[in-house]
Design a protein around this motif. Sequence first.
Motif, mmCIF file in Angstrom:
data_model
loop_
_atom_site.group_PDB
_atom_site.id
_atom_site.type_symbol
_atom_site.label_atom_id
_atom_site.label_comp_id
_atom_site.label_asym_id
_atom_site.label_seq_id
_atom_site.Cartn_x
_atom_site.Cartn_y
_atom_site.Cartn_z
ATOM 1 N N ILE A 149 0.981 -0.872 0.126
ATOM 2 C CA ILE A 149 0.167 -0.135 -0.094
ATOM 3 C C ILE A 149 0.927 1.071 -0.154
ATOM 4 C CG2 ILE A 149 -2.108 1.228 1.311
ATOM 5 C CD1 ILE A 149 -2.633 -1.675 0.336
ATOM 6 N N GLU A 150 -0.071 1.918 -1.488
ATOM 7 C CA GLU A 150 1.760 2.994 -1.112
ATOM 8 C C GLU A 150 0.965 4.252 -0.875
ATOM 9 O OE1 GLU A 150 2.708 3.225 -5.330
ATOM 10 O OE2 GLU A 150 3.875 1.514 -5.496
ATOM 11 N N CYS A 151 1.131 4.727 -0.576
ATOM 12 C CA CYS A 151 1.591 6.698 0.283
ATOM 13 C C CYS A 151 0.859 7.602 -1.329
ATOM 14 C CB CYS A 151 2.447 7.389 0.640
ATOM 15 S SG CYS A 151 1.973 8.935 1.842
ATOM 16 N N GLU A 152 -0.733 8.521 -0.536
ATOM 17 C CA GLU A 152 -0.818 9.484 -1.838
ATOM 18 C C GLU A 152 -0.147 10.413 -1.528
ATOM 19 O OE1 GLU A 152 -4.858 8.842 -2.863
ATOM 20 O OE2 GLU A 152 -4.658 5.951 -3.094
ATOM 21 N N TYR A 153 0.232 11.008 -1.005
ATOM 22 C CA TYR A 153 0.344 12.293 -0.068
ATOM 23 C C TYR A 153 1.772 12.099 0.383
ATOM 24 C CZ TYR A 153 -4.424 12.179 0.012
ATOM 25 O OH TYR A 153 -5.974 11.525 -1.077
ATOM 26 N N ASN A 154 2.647 13.783 0.113
ATOM 27 C CA ASN A 154 3.893 13.668 1.388
ATOM 28 C C ASN A 154 3.827 13.980 2.453
ATOM 29 O OD1 ASN A 154 5.515 13.397 -1.311
ATOM 30 N ND2 ASN A 154 5.084 15.605 -1.708
ATOM 31 N N GLY A 155 4.337 13.839 3.972
ATOM 32 C CA GLY A 155 3.928 13.783 4.844
ATOM 33 C C GLY A 155 4.291 13.507 6.306
ATOM 34 N N THR A 156 3.899 13.263 7.377
ATOM 35 C CA THR A 156 4.903 12.482 8.762
ATOM 36 C C THR A 156 4.009 11.725 8.903
ATOM 37 O OG1 THR A 156 5.848 14.806 8.996
ATOM 38 C CG2 THR A 156 5.922 13.134 10.472
ATOM 39 N N VAL A 157 4.263 11.086 9.622
ATOM 40 C CA VAL A 157 3.094 10.223 10.282
ATOM 41 C C VAL A 157 2.878 9.863 11.948
ATOM 42 C CG1 VAL A 157 2.428 7.349 10.647
ATOM 43 C CG2 VAL A 157 3.277 7.639 8.824
ATOM 44 N N VAL A 158 1.699 10.902 11.627
ATOM 45 C CA VAL A 158 1.142 11.540 13.085
ATOM 46 C C VAL A 158 0.756 9.871 14.178
ATOM 47 C CG1 VAL A 158 -0.723 12.524 14.227
ATOM 48 C CG2 VAL A 158 0.161 12.952 11.813
ATOM 49 N N LYS A 159 -0.436 9.074 13.961
ATOM 50 C CA LYS A 159 -0.818 7.283 14.367
ATOM 51 C C LYS A 159 -0.773 6.260 13.508
ATOM 52 C CE LYS A 159 -3.373 6.439 17.529
ATOM 53 N NZ LYS A 159 -5.201 7.434 18.968
#
Length: 155
Positions: free
Chosen positions: A125-135
Motif C-alpha cells: 500500500i503506497e502513500c498518496e501524499y507527502n507528510g509525517t506519520v502521526v499515528k
Amino acid sequence: DLIRTVIQTNISELNIEDRDFKISIKQGSGASAPVATVISTPVAQAVVAVEAPVAAPEKVEVAPPAAPKAPQAMPDNLITVKSPMIGTFYRSPSPDKPPFASVGDKVSKGQALCIIEAMKLFNEIECEYNGTVVKVLVDDNSPVEYDQPLFLLQP
C-alpha cells in the motif's frame, strides 16, 4: 476455506468474480452461519447454496472499531490513509525487517506504508501524499476491512 475465512475474520460479505465463475459469501446479523452462492457461467448457470455447520456460540469480546481516541486534540488537517481492500495488515515486509513507516517518519508520495495480504497475495500500500506519520491505527498482523483507516498523516 473461504467460508472459514469469513467466519474467522467477521467479514460481512465477500465477492469473487472471474471470467468463468462468481462466488458470493454473505454473513448477516440475522443469519447464524455464512451462506455461499456459486454461479458458474461457462455452459449454464448453476446456483449452489452451502451452509456452514452451526457451532455453539462462544463468548468473544469484540473491541470497538479503531478510531482516533481524542479527535479534538488532533489537528483538523490530518490525512487519513485507508485500506483499499479486505485482508491482513502487515507493517513490515517480513517479521525480521523494520516497519515501512512508524510514528514520526516522513513519508513521500509513492512510498510503501504497509502490506495487505488478500487471498495469499501481498499488496504494498503506497502513500498518496507527502507528510509525517502521526499515528498508526492498526496493529500488525490484524485483519482490516475495506476503507478502514490505517494511518494518520500530517501534510
